[in-house]
Design an enzyme around this catalytic site. Structure first.
Site, PDB file in Angstrom:
ATOM      1  N   HIS A  81      20.792  -4.524  84.318  1.00 13.55           N
ATOM      2  CA  HIS A  81      19.782  -4.613  85.449  1.00 13.55           C
ATOM      3  C   HIS A  81      19.474  -3.163  86.228  1.00 13.55           C
ATOM      4  O   HIS A  81      18.449  -2.812  86.396  1.00 13.55           O
ATOM      5  CB  HIS A  81      20.180  -5.393  86.527  1.00 13.55           C
ATOM      6  CG  HIS A  81      19.139  -5.582  87.604  1.00 13.55           C
ATOM      7  ND1 HIS A  81      17.658  -5.988  87.356  1.00 13.55           N
ATOM      8  CD2 HIS A  81      19.325  -5.204  88.815  1.00 13.55           C
ATOM      9  CE1 HIS A  81      17.193  -6.045  88.523  1.00 13.55           C
ATOM     10  NE2 HIS A  81      17.984  -5.305  89.375  1.00 13.55           N
ATOM     11  N   GLU A  82      20.737  -2.379  86.422  1.00 20.99           N
ATOM     12  CA  GLU A  82      20.591  -1.241  87.200  1.00 20.99           C
ATOM     13  C   GLU A  82      20.616  -0.117  86.265  1.00 20.99           C
ATOM     14  O   GLU A  82      20.346   1.105  86.439  1.00 20.99           O
ATOM     15  CB  GLU A  82      22.129  -0.952  87.713  1.00 20.99           C
ATOM     16  CG  GLU A  82      22.049  -2.203  89.120  1.00 20.99           C
ATOM     17  CD  GLU A  82      21.093  -1.838  89.908  1.00 20.99           C
ATOM     18  OE1 GLU A  82      20.657  -0.970  90.197  1.00 20.99           O
ATOM     19  OE2 GLU A  82      20.905  -2.960  90.514  1.00 20.99           O
TER      20      GLU A  82
END
Length: 279
Positions: A272-273
Site C-alpha cells: 500500500h505504501e
C-alpha cells in the site's frame, strides 16, 4: 539745345534703391521622443521552482518531494508546478507614455499624509502543519509513529507523524496565575517497589522460511526486480528472511494460520505504501 554740334544727352535719373526685408526665421519644434516598452518575457514552465518537474504536467511536486494532483501536492509549499512557484506572479509593467512638454505650474505645497501602519496578516496553517512525516494518500488518514497510514486511534493520536489538521497534540493551555505559596509539611516519602518487567514471549515456530518460499515471494511481487524498477534487487526473498530473523517473534507463534495472517498484513501494508512491485 545749344550750338555747334551734337546736343548733350539728358541724364537719366538713377532709380531709388529698394530694401528687401529678410524673412523672419521659423522654428521647427523638435519631435517629442517616444518610448517603446520592452516586451514582457513569458514565464517559462516551472518558473521560480526549486524541485524537479513531474512527469505529468498536471501534477505538482510537494514539499516532501513527491508528485500528485491533489491540494496536498499543489499548494504554496510546492517544489514544482507547471505554472510556476512562489505565489502570485509579478504584474506586467505598463509602458510609460511619450513625454510632453507643458508649462510648469506654480509650485504648491501639499502636506505629507500621516503614515499608516497595516498589521501583517496572520498566516493560516498549511495542511499537516508541525508534522515531521510524509502526507498520507488519503487525507482522512494519519501516519502513526511507526510510519503507517490508517484512520484508527492507533494512527491518529498525539504521537502521529502526519495529520491533515496538523501535529503537536492539543494547544498549549493559558497558564493560570500562581497562587500565594503556603507552607505545608512535606509528607514522608513512600517507597514503591519497581515493577517486575513481563518476560518477552518465546517464539515457538520455525520462522517464515519454513512455509513462505521463493516461489510465494515471486507470486506476490512479480515485477519487483524488473529492469524498469529503480529499487530492483533491494527487497528480495533472502532479505525478507534476514530481516525477520532480527525479530524472532514476527509471524513465528507456531500457529501457521495466525502467522500467515500476520505476514499478509505486513506485505499488504508495504504494498500500500509503495508500488507493490507492479510498476
Amino acid at each position: 539745345d545749344g550750338c555747334g554740334g551734337t546736343p548733350s544727352p539728358t541724364p537719366t535719373p538713377a532709380p531709388a534703391p529698394t530694401t528687401t526685408a529678410a524673412p523672419a526665421p521659423t522654428t521647427t519644434p523638435a519631435p517629442a521622443p517616444t518610448t517603446t516598452a520592452a516586451p514582457t518575457p513569458s514565464p517559462s514552465p516551472g518558473s521560480g521552482c526549486s524541485g524537479e518537474p513531474c512527469a505529468d504536467s498536471s501534477h505538482c511536486r510537494s514539499k516532501w518531494g513527491h508528485c500528485g494532483p491533489s491540494s496536498n501536492y499543489c499548494n504554496d509549499d510546492s517544489l514544482w508546478k507547471a505554472d510556476g512557484c512562489g505565489g502570485t506572479p509579478s504584474p506586467t509593467p505598463t509602458p510609460a507614455p511619450a513625454p510632453t512638454t507643458t508649462a510648469a505650474p506654480a509650485p504648491t505645497t501639499t502636506p505629507a499624509p500621516a503614515p499608516t501602519t497595516t498589521a501583517a496578516p496572520t498566516p493560516s496553517p498549511s495542511p499537516g502543519s508541525g508534522c515531521s512525516g510524509e502526507p498520507c494518500a488519503d487525507s482522512s488518514h494519519c501516519r502513526s509513529k511507526w510510519g503507517y497510514c490508517d484512520s484508527s486511534s492507533d494512527h491518529c493520536n498525539d504521537e502521529s507523524l502526519w495529520k491533515a489538521d496538523g501535529c503537536g497534540g492539543a494547544p498549549t493551555p493559558t497558564p493560570a496565575p500562581t497562587p500565594a505559596p503556603t507552607t505545608t509539611p512535606a509528607p514522608a516519602p513512600a517507597t514503591t517497589p519497581a515493577p517486575t518487567p513481563a518476560p518477552a514471549p518465546t517464539p515457538s515456530g520455525s520462522g517464515i522460511g519454513a512455509w513462505f518460499s521463493q516461489a510465494d515471494f515471486d507470486a506476490f511481487f512479480p515485477n519487483i526486480n524488473n529492469a524498469a524498477c529503480s529499487g530492483k534487487e533491494f527487497f528480495t526473498h533472502a532479505a525478507l528472511l534476514e530481516a525477520t530473523a532480527a525479530f524472532p517473534s514476527f509471524a513465528n507463534s507456531g500457529d501457521i494460520d495466525k502467522d500467515k495472517l500476520e505476514l499478509a498484513a505486513f506485505l499488504g501494508q508495504t504494498s500500500h505504501e509503495t508500488t507493490g512491485g507492479w510498476a
